[in-house]
Design a protein around this motif. Structure first.
Motif, PDB file in Angstrom:
ATOM      1  N   TRP A  67       0.673  -1.159  -0.007  1.00  0.00           N
ATOM      2  CA  TRP A  67       0.048   0.202   0.205  1.00  0.00           C
ATOM      3  C   TRP A  67       0.754   1.159   0.120  1.00  0.00           C
ATOM      4  N   GLY A  68       1.983   1.407   0.848  1.00  0.00           N
ATOM      5  CA  GLY A  68       2.720   2.494   1.056  1.00  0.00           C
ATOM      6  C   GLY A  68       3.676   2.634  -0.225  1.00  0.00           C
ATOM      7  N   SER A  69       3.896   1.499  -1.017  1.00  0.00           N
ATOM      8  CA  SER A  69       4.723   1.704  -2.126  1.00  0.00           C
ATOM      9  C   SER A  69       3.904   1.860  -3.373  1.00  0.00           C
ATOM     10  N   GLY A  70       2.814   1.774  -3.342  1.00  0.00           N
ATOM     11  CA  GLY A  70       1.921   1.930  -4.555  1.00  0.00           C
ATOM     12  C   GLY A  70       1.844   0.660  -5.297  1.00  0.00           C
ATOM     13  N   GLY A  71       1.998  -0.370  -4.821  1.00  0.00           N
ATOM     14  CA  GLY A  71       1.983  -1.477  -5.770  1.00  0.00           C
ATOM     15  C   GLY A  71       3.144  -2.468  -5.260  1.00  0.00           C
ATOM     16  N   ARG A  72       3.017  -3.684  -6.018  1.00  0.00           N
ATOM     17  CA  ARG A  72       4.084  -4.669  -5.590  1.00  0.00           C
ATOM     18  C   ARG A  72       5.492  -4.401  -6.609  1.00  0.00           C
ATOM     19  N   HIS A  73       5.363  -3.673  -7.646  1.00  0.00           N
ATOM     20  CA  HIS A  73       6.596  -3.352  -8.569  1.00  0.00           C
ATOM     21  C   HIS A  73       7.232  -4.673  -8.878  1.00  0.00           C
ATOM     22  N   ASN A  74       6.547  -5.592  -9.376  1.00  0.00           N
ATOM     23  CA  ASN A  74       7.096  -6.933  -9.505  1.00  0.00           C
ATOM     24  C   ASN A  74       8.242  -6.815 -10.865  1.00  0.00           C
ATOM     25  N   LYS A  75       8.015  -6.062 -11.605  1.00  0.00           N
ATOM     26  CA  LYS A  75       8.989  -5.711 -12.659  1.00  0.00           C
ATOM     27  C   LYS A  75      10.478  -5.140 -12.080  1.00  0.00           C
ATOM     28  N   MET A  76      10.194  -4.258 -11.245  1.00  0.00           N
ATOM     29  CA  MET A  76      11.543  -3.742 -10.789  1.00  0.00           C
ATOM     30  C   MET A  76      12.248  -4.666  -9.889  1.00  0.00           C
ATOM     31  N   TYR A  77      11.535  -5.435  -9.155  1.00  0.00           N
ATOM     32  CA  TYR A  77      12.189  -6.466  -8.245  1.00  0.00           C
ATOM     33  C   TYR A  77      12.741  -7.615  -9.215  1.00  0.00           C
ATOM     34  N   GLN A  78      12.380  -7.853 -10.295  1.00  0.00           N
ATOM     35  CA  GLN A  78      12.688  -9.255 -10.964  1.00  0.00           C
ATOM     36  C   GLN A  78      14.074  -9.593 -11.060  1.00  0.00           C
ATOM     37  N   ARG A  79      14.860  -8.468 -11.418  1.00  0.00           N
ATOM     38  CA  ARG A  79      16.203  -8.483 -11.540  1.00  0.00           C
ATOM     39  C   ARG A  79      16.869  -9.095 -10.366  1.00  0.00           C
ATOM     40  N   LEU A  80      16.479  -8.463  -9.034  1.00  0.00           N
ATOM     41  CA  LEU A  80      16.916  -8.700  -7.626  1.00  0.00           C
ATOM     42  C   LEU A  80      16.798 -10.124  -7.469  1.00  0.00           C
ATOM     43  N   ARG A  81      15.345 -10.600  -7.642  1.00  0.00           N
ATOM     44  CA  ARG A  81      14.949 -11.967  -7.557  1.00  0.00           C
ATOM     45  C   ARG A  81      15.843 -12.844  -8.421  1.00  0.00           C
ATOM     46  N   ASP A  82      16.193 -12.596  -9.661  1.00  0.00           N
ATOM     47  CA  ASP A  82      16.578 -13.555 -10.399  1.00  0.00           C
ATOM     48  C   ASP A  82      18.250 -13.535  -9.997  1.00  0.00           C
ATOM     49  N   ALA A  83      18.797 -12.617  -9.267  1.00  0.00           N
ATOM     50  CA  ALA A  83      20.011 -12.544  -8.829  1.00  0.00           C
ATOM     51  C   ALA A  83      20.179 -13.433  -7.335  1.00  0.00           C
ATOM     52  N   GLY A  84      19.224 -14.005  -7.129  1.00  0.00           N
ATOM     53  CA  GLY A  84      19.068 -14.817  -5.556  1.00  0.00           C
ATOM     54  C   GLY A  84      18.432 -13.868  -4.478  1.00  0.00           C
ATOM     55  N   GLY A  85      18.202 -12.416  -4.637  1.00  0.00           N
ATOM     56  CA  GLY A  85      17.628 -11.820  -3.631  1.00  0.00           C
ATOM     57  C   GLY A  85      16.163 -12.096  -3.434  1.00  0.00           C
ATOM     58  N   GLN A  86      15.701 -11.927  -2.115  1.00  0.00           N
ATOM     59  CA  GLN A  86      14.504 -12.211  -1.883  1.00  0.00           C
ATOM     60  C   GLN A  86      13.544 -10.894  -1.415  1.00  0.00           C
ATOM     61  N   VAL A  87      12.257 -10.984  -1.951  1.00  0.00           N
ATOM     62  CA  VAL A  87      11.535  -9.712  -2.009  1.00  0.00           C
ATOM     63  C   VAL A  87      10.295 -10.045  -1.432  1.00  0.00           C
ATOM     64  N   GLU A  88       9.461  -9.648  -0.322  1.00  0.00           N
ATOM     65  CA  GLU A  88       8.301  -9.895  -0.026  1.00  0.00           C
ATOM     66  C   GLU A  88       7.461  -8.584   0.419  1.00  0.00           C
ATOM     67  N   ALA A  89       6.026  -8.747  -0.139  1.00  0.00           N
ATOM     68  CA  ALA A  89       5.072  -7.617   0.415  1.00  0.00           C
ATOM     69  C   ALA A  89       4.630  -8.056   1.838  1.00  0.00           C
ATOM     70  N   PHE A  90       4.665  -7.168   2.583  1.00  0.00           N
ATOM     71  CA  PHE A  90       4.366  -7.426   4.196  1.00  0.00           C
ATOM     72  C   PHE A  90       3.159  -7.883   4.303  1.00  0.00           C
ATOM     73  N   LEU A  91       2.912  -8.906   4.823  1.00  0.00           N
ATOM     74  CA  LEU A  91       1.659  -9.741   5.083  1.00  0.00           C
ATOM     75  C   LEU A  91       0.667  -9.479   3.913  1.00  0.00           C
ATOM     76  N   MET A  92       0.828  -9.754   2.942  1.00  0.00           N
ATOM     77  CA  MET A  92       0.072  -9.475   1.710  1.00  0.00           C
ATOM     78  C   MET A  92      -0.406 -10.821   1.339  1.00  0.00           C
ATOM     79  N   ALA A  93      -1.756 -10.970   1.320  1.00  0.00           N
ATOM     80  CA  ALA A  93      -2.289 -12.370   1.026  1.00  0.00           C
ATOM     81  C   ALA A  93      -2.212 -12.590  -0.568  1.00  0.00           C
ATOM     82  N   ARG A  94      -2.386 -13.652  -0.880  1.00  0.00           N
ATOM     83  CA  ARG A  94      -2.429 -14.316  -2.353  1.00  0.00           C
ATOM     84  C   ARG A  94      -3.236 -13.562  -3.257  1.00  0.00           C
ATOM     85  N   TRP A  95      -4.555 -13.393  -2.678  1.00  0.00           N
ATOM     86  CA  TRP A  95      -5.317 -12.452  -3.340  1.00  0.00           C
ATOM     87  C   TRP A  95      -5.482 -11.260  -2.814  1.00  0.00           C
ATOM     88  N   GLN A  96      -4.982 -10.301  -3.618  1.00  0.00           N
ATOM     89  CA  GLN A  96      -4.366  -8.887  -3.092  1.00  0.00           C
ATOM     90  C   GLN A  96      -5.673  -7.990  -2.739  1.00  0.00           C
TER      91      GLN A  96
END
Length: 482
Positions: free
Chosen positions: A182-211
């Motif tokens: 909510w505070g970040s204005g969305g999940r921004h999956n595209k921005m974080y994809q390169r970090l995840r691909d490099a082995g980094g872990q990214v989580e949206a705080f207490l975000m349910a599967r059904w947003q």
């Protein structure tokens, strides 16, 4: 006539059902403050049907299961660092910390917040300086980087941070990021994809599967934490976004307060991150080990406790810390907060302090970022002026600092505003410091801010239009849910 008759019946039925629904919805939660209960009753009754849509986003609380998960993680983290506290508690017998023992006992009883007295603290009020220092520390990380922010925007500074974290992940450093969607204005999956691909872990705080079922304004992760290799920690008011570097014309210069900490207090920040990470992720849970909680040796002498609070606890730890600070102040109280919407207890103790000769100074923004919140802040500022406090508006951009200093010796800096939302609804974390040197630095910063501030007077408020005063009073009615 028949149609009109049935329409009238339908309206009556709708109003009756709306009233019954409002009563059931608001009163079923026995943990709500009574002022909040009646504020929600006003919304649901004055705006039939639409009020429930408003409540869906603003009024819902975390599920009992989520709260249980967070409480479980809190206990797990505290158990593993208890021995560190036993060592520090022996030092409280020294006269040096005799006056601070009431704070230490309060936070220990409420949250088991460990007391540490060997910390080095660096204060930042400018975003460029803060992020330059942070990026340097991240660049030098060798084992892990744990990051938690309410806001990480997909903009220039947000992408610079993700690029640097991606680089460190590729080097083998363990990188974890928690953000509030909510505070970040969305999940921004595209921005974080390169970090995840490099082995980094990214989580949206207490975000349910059904947003959709997680879209609530309340109970969000408002914390701002960075822990690097277990021995460097950042805590304060800055989020990650271009506006925090003064790049948004709407806000201009962004005035905030943030701390860089080295010492045992970083272990408490780490524990807070572990709690939030393990309550959020459904994959890899963090385990407490010496790699994440190393022994630290720092020459600094700042005593402090890291205090977190949130809806999983009824103690309202940071709120009680604020209340205790204000209640025992004998000489001075200095507050900076972008949102000044206190409850009645805070208002009473501030008014008593001001009328008892304690020098009460409060600084708020001179511009709004949320209309209702700003008008409510103006209302309470007016009440404090009438009580004899000095109230200022910061005019050189937007003031976002969340600081409290009393008697030139006790300081709080963190994410919690002086408002009801921070007291009871959101997840917050503050550093409470017992240091005359830090208090002096904070008072010097306030003195510098006064050069860019306007003092509010009784005449200032008396010259406001009736319409503006009405908006302030109306916003005040919604204060418990703002």
């Amino acid at each position: 006539m028949v149609i009109e008759h049935w329409l009238n019946i339908a309206v009556v039925i709708l109003l009756v059902l709306n009233t019954l629904g409002a009563i059931v919805t608001v009163f079923r939660d026995k943990t709500r403050d009574i002022t909040t209960v009646w504020a929600w009753m006003q919304v649901l009754l004055l705006f039939p049907v639409f009020g429930f849509a408003f409540y869906f986003f603003f009024g819902r609380k975390l599920s009992d299961k989520r709260i249980f998960d967070i409480r479980t993680q809190r206990v797990m983290g505290i158990d593993r660092i208890a021995k560190k506290q036993k060592q520090e508690m022996k030092r409280l017998e020294d006269n040096e910390y005799r006056e601070e023992q009431t704070f230490v006992r309060l936070f220990l009883n409420n949250e088991q917040a460990i007391f540490t007295n060997e910390n080095d603290v660096e204060i930042f009020t400018d975003g460029h300086e803060k992020f330059a220092r942070l990026f340097t520390d991240i660049e030098n990380a060798t084992h892990h980087i744990n990051i938690e922010y309410y806001t990480i925007y997909d903009d220039q500074i947000g992408n610079e941070l993700v690029d640097l974290l991606t680089k460190k992940a590729q080097e083998g450093v363990r990188v974890r990021v928690i953000f509030d969607a909510w505070g970040s204005g969305g999940r921004h999956n595209k921005m974080y994809q390169r970090l995840r691909d490099a082995g980094g872990q990214v989580e949206a705080f207490l975000m349910a599967r059904w947003q959709m079922f997680s879209l609530r304004v309340n109970n969000h992760d408002h914390r701002k934490l960075v822990i690097i290799d277990g021995n460097i920690g950042y805590i304060g008011g800055f989020n990650v976004g271009d506006q925090y570097l003064g790049r948004k014309p709407k806000f201009g210069h962004w005035r905030d307060t943030h701390l860089r900490v080295e010492g045992d207090a970083v272990l408490a920040m780490q524990s807070c991150f572990f709690m939030d990470w393990n309550a959020t992720t459904v994959t890899e849970k963090l385990q407490f080990s010496e790699d994440y909680f190393p022994d630290t040796t720092v020459a600094g002498g700042v005593a402090m406790q890291i205090v977190s609070s949130g809806p999983e606890s009824d103690a309202k730890q940071i709120y009680q810390g604020y209340l205790h600070m204000l209640a025992i102040a004998q000489e001075s109280i200095t507050i900076q907060s972008p949102y000044f919407i206190p409850n009645q207890a805070i208002m009473d103790v501030l008014s008593v302090a001001a009328r008892s000769g304690v020098k009460v100074r409060i600084m708020i923004p001179g511009m709004p970022d949320h209309a209702f919140v700003y008008r409510a802040t103006q209302y309470y500022a007016h009440q404090m002026v009438k009580a004899g406090a000095e109230v200022y508006t910061y005019d050189n951009g937007f003031l976002h600092a969340k600081t409290l200093v009393i008697d030139d010796k006790v300081v709080s800096v963190g994410s919690a505003n002086m408002d009801i939302r921070s007291f009871a609804l959101n997840f917050e974390v503050n550093a409470f410091m017992y240091s005359r040197d830090v208090a002096r630095q904070m008072n010097d910063i306030f003195a510098e801010d006064l050069k860019h501030a306007t003092k509010l007077t009784r005449q200032y408020f008396s010259e406001q239009s009736l319409w503006l005063r009405f908006k302030q009073m109306f916003s005040r009615l919604l204060a418990p849910i703002l």
